[in-house]
Design an enzyme around this catalytic site. Structure first.
Site, PDB file in Angstrom:
ATOM      1  CE  LYS A  14      -0.807   1.237   4.811  1.00 48.29           C
ATOM      2  NZ  LYS A  14      -0.251   2.558   4.770  1.00 48.29           N
ATOM      3  CD  GLU A  33       0.335   4.611  14.370  1.00 49.96           C
ATOM      4  OE1 GLU A  33       1.407   4.039  14.202  1.00 49.96           O
ATOM      5  OE2 GLU A  33      -0.227   5.298  13.505  1.00 49.96           O
ATOM      6  CG  ASP A  90      -0.606   6.154   7.058  1.00 50.44           C
ATOM      7  OD1 ASP A  90       0.027   5.487   6.218  1.00 50.44           O
ATOM      8  OD2 ASP A  90      -0.208   6.308   8.231  1.00 50.44           O
ATOM      9  CG  HIS A 109      -3.845  -0.621   8.461  1.00 48.74           C
ATOM     10  ND1 HIS A 109      -3.393  -1.411   7.437  1.00 48.74           N
ATOM     11  CD2 HIS A 109      -2.816   0.206   8.764  1.00 48.74           C
ATOM     12  CE1 HIS A 109      -2.151  -1.067   7.131  1.00 48.74           C
ATOM     13  NE2 HIS A 109      -1.778  -0.087   7.918  1.00 48.74           N
ATOM     14  CE  LYS A 117       1.529   8.090  11.563  1.00 51.00           C
ATOM     15  NZ  LYS A 117       1.847   6.747  12.052  1.00 51.00           N
TER      16      LYS A 117
HETATM   17  C1  BG6 Z   1       1.306   1.735   8.423  1.00 54.02           C
HETATM   18  C2  BG6 Z   1       1.168   3.225   8.387  1.00 54.02           C
HETATM   19  O1  BG6 Z   1       0.580   1.154   7.378  1.00 54.02           O
HETATM   20  O2  BG6 Z   1       0.816   1.253   9.665  1.00 54.02           O
HETATM   21  C3  BG6 Z   1       1.913   3.850   9.547  1.00 54.02           C
HETATM   22  O3  BG6 Z   1       1.693   3.711   7.166  1.00 54.02           O
HETATM   23  C4  BG6 Z   1       1.447   3.259  10.855  1.00 54.02           C
HETATM   24  O4  BG6 Z   1       1.723   5.257   9.571  1.00 54.02           O
HETATM   25  C5  BG6 Z   1       1.517   1.749  10.788  1.00 54.02           C
HETATM   26  O5  BG6 Z   1       2.281   3.753  11.875  1.00 54.02           O
HETATM   27  C6  BG6 Z   1       0.895   1.119  12.005  1.00 54.02           C
HETATM   28  O6  BG6 Z   1       1.179  -0.247  11.979  1.00 54.02           O
HETATM   29  P1  BG6 Z   1       1.409  -1.041  13.327  1.00 54.02           P
HETATM   30  O7  BG6 Z   1       1.625  -2.444  12.893  1.00 54.02           O
HETATM   31  O8  BG6 Z   1       2.597  -0.435  13.990  1.00 54.02           O
HETATM   32  O9  BG6 Z   1       0.152  -0.833  14.118  1.00 54.02           O
END
Ligand code: BG6
Length: 541
Positions: A207, A275, A294, A299, A389
């Site tokens: 992605k 996050e 993003d 997700h 974030k």
């Molecule tokens: C990624 C995003 O796809 O997923 C990031 O581009 C994000 O910005 C990340 O921090 C989060 O993934 P995980 O596995 O750390 O929750």
């Protein structure tokens, strides 16, 4: 594929007899190969057959990039440690940086030591690195592909990788056409050579799959010119997380939850991806992307789809993906008139001072939205999504809030009654697990009631650490199992939902930006989104 040469071995569990297959060409005692049986840590538990991966070469375009060093190579190394890589396996990395194969190996050894979830063992690393090669060249130079072809033939001859290929495009999407075109022109990527053919050639793409519906369609059309859908593996690493995979197992492996999994018993659902980290040096990319592209388009909508799907007729890739697409098709569009009531965005203070970010940027780093699903099961049940974030807690979870009891029977008076609703929380990360919140009597002579939680923690329940998402996904691609990868129609359907929201938000250059303090729970306006429905967000813990 089960062939005549397949041998079977029988294993007896307490309840049943399970047959699993052993392909003839696999030496079960060799280094790097373990039994295909994943035995349960729980006595009498199920024993499941895991098909082994085919011999192959993984060609990584962009081997010197961040993804390869942080995720891909550590994932492969951990697969090697776990004995899951095929014995006849090699990695061929492509990049523009001038360096030799030994230099690449040394660089990756150091980085794997830093990013691997298991400590680096020199002996295992050396075995892994012995089949790790580097090709230096520009992705638009025919000479790069000529060299690649020659080196791949060499590896086939020496390692026995049987001509099977996975091309991992860990490069910006703008480079995909030139890479695919050149692979195709050099007979390295024959169209129609999916996993059912020998040798096979598959492509993993990362992605973002476009930045809106039109560009996603264009990207899909372009990819389709060179490869068939069953050769295309669109990676969304969330789908490789054990806890995300467990959503379906939890729903369809237990008989007690499914009867309640609908609008009659569920009041609302919260899906959170909070996050604590910021941009981590990705300012330029992030500023053009924003939180919706993003993490929401991919997700969060994938997690929502898994929570909401109807039972598939089987656990095969297409049956599961068909059901997920049905959910995405049922998302009620949010019109520009409804945005103000259903979507809140925010930006953390100081974002515009980050390197690579425009000084007057309005790009959201936080979003909360109310999503409705127009089908029988979910009519009227809001799914509240939030992601951001630089927040005060790292927490990715799904919280299913059940309906309140119809009437409290406990006498009022000098008793304490805090009757919370039942909440089932699927904790995706960290502290991976499941908890159920329910009401219980507080010990004592009065009839006081309180709220307690029953917790299941993954690593203590199964006595082993969880593997990284990329481990599972890379292995699945080697096995030709696309279940945990996104299909073309699913990607486009998700963009269909998100694009009008992005268009409306981006057209609005006048409304004030909702700022939030780094380390907080997000902008106050997001609380109002739920407060209007008489609800509040679960704390970010
Ligand atoms: C990624 C995003 O796809 O997923 C990031 O581009 C994000 O910005 C990340 O921090 C989060 O993934 P995980 O596995 O750390 O929750």
């Amino acid at each position: 594929m089960i062939t005549e040469s397949t041998r079977f071995q029988t294993v007896t569990t307490r309840e049943r007899v399970v047959e699993y297959r052993i392909p003839e060409d696999e030496d079960m005692t060799q280094d790097g190969i373990t039994s295909q049986v994943a035995t349960s840590e729980i006595p009498g538990g199920p024993i499941l057959a895991e098909p082994t991966a085919d011999p192959c070469v993984l060609v990584i375009f962009g081997i010197t990039g961040d993804l390869a060093k942080r995720k891909l190579i550590p994932a492969l190394y951990n697969l090697m440690v776990g004995g899951s890589l095929p014995r006849r396996f090699a990695v061929m990395g492509l990049g523009r940086t001038e360096m030799s194969t030994p230099e690449l190996r040394e660089r990756l050894r150091e980085q794997t030591g830093k990013f691997s979830r298991q400590p680096l063992d020199s002996e295992i690393w050396n075995r892994f690195a012995a089949h790790l090669e580097y090709v230096c060249g520009s992705f638009d130079e025919p000479a790069t592909y000529e060299e690649l072809r020659a080196r791949l033939s060499q590896v086939d001859a020496t390692v026995g990788t049987a001509g099977n290929r996975i091309y991992y495009l860990s490069t910006p999407a703008a480079t995909f056409p030139v890479i695919l075109e050149n692979l195709h022109a050099n007979d390295l990527l024959p169209r129609g050579h999916g996993h059912q053919t020998q040798p096979w050639a598959q492509v993993i793409i990362e992605k973002p799959f476009g930045r809106d519906l039109d560009s996603a369609r264009e990207l899909n059309r372009m990819v389709r010119r060179y490869i068939a859908e069953d050769q295309t593996y669109r990676i969304d690493h969330y789908l490789g997380k054990e806890t995300v995979q467990n959503i379906l197992v939890f729903r369809f492996g237990n008989s007690i939850f499914e009867p309640f999994w609908n609008r009659k018993y569920i009041d609302y659902v919260e899906i959170t991806a909070a996050e604590t980290i910021g941009l981590q040096g990705r300012g330029r990319f992030y500023d053009q992307t924003g939180v919706i592209r993003d993490v929401v388009q991919n997700h969060l909508l994938q997690v929502l789809a898994l929570c909401a799907v109807e039972p598939p007729v089987s656990f095969t890739a297409n049956d599961i993906r068909d059901q997920k697409v049905q959910v995405l098709k049922s998302l009620r569009p949010i019109t520009s008139m409804e945005i103000a009531d259903q979507v809140v965005t925010g930006q953390y203070r100081g974002y515009c001072d980050e390197p690579g970010v425009a000084k007057d940027s309005r790009t959201p780093t936080y979003v909360a939205m109310k999503v409705l699903i127009d089908n029988w099961r979910w009519q009227g049940v809001p799914f509240y999504l939030r992601a951001g974030k630089n927040l005060g807690g790292r927490c990715t979870e799904v919280a299913i809030h059940f309906q309140p009891i119809p009437l409290s029977l406990f006498p009022q008076g000098n008793t304490c009654q805090i009757l919370e609703r039942n909440i089932l929380t699927l904790r995706i990360q960290p502290e991976e697990g499941i908890s159920l919140r329910f009401v219980a009597k507080v010990p004592g002579e009065h009839l006081s009631v309180g709220n307690v939680s029953m917790n299941m923690n993954y690593s203590s329940a199964f006595g082993k650490p969880l593997s990284e998402a990329y481990e599972r996904l890379l292995l699945d691609c080697m096995r030709g199992d696309a279940t945990l990868f996104e299909r073309r129609d699913g990607v486009e359907q998700a963009w269909q939902f998100v694009t009008p929201i992005l268009d409306a938000l981006e057209a609005d250059t006048k409304s004030p930006v909702n700022y939030y303090a780094p380390g907080s729970a997000g902008p106050a306006e997001a609380d109002q989104l739920l407060a209007r429905d008489g609800r509040h967000w679960s704390p970010l813990s």
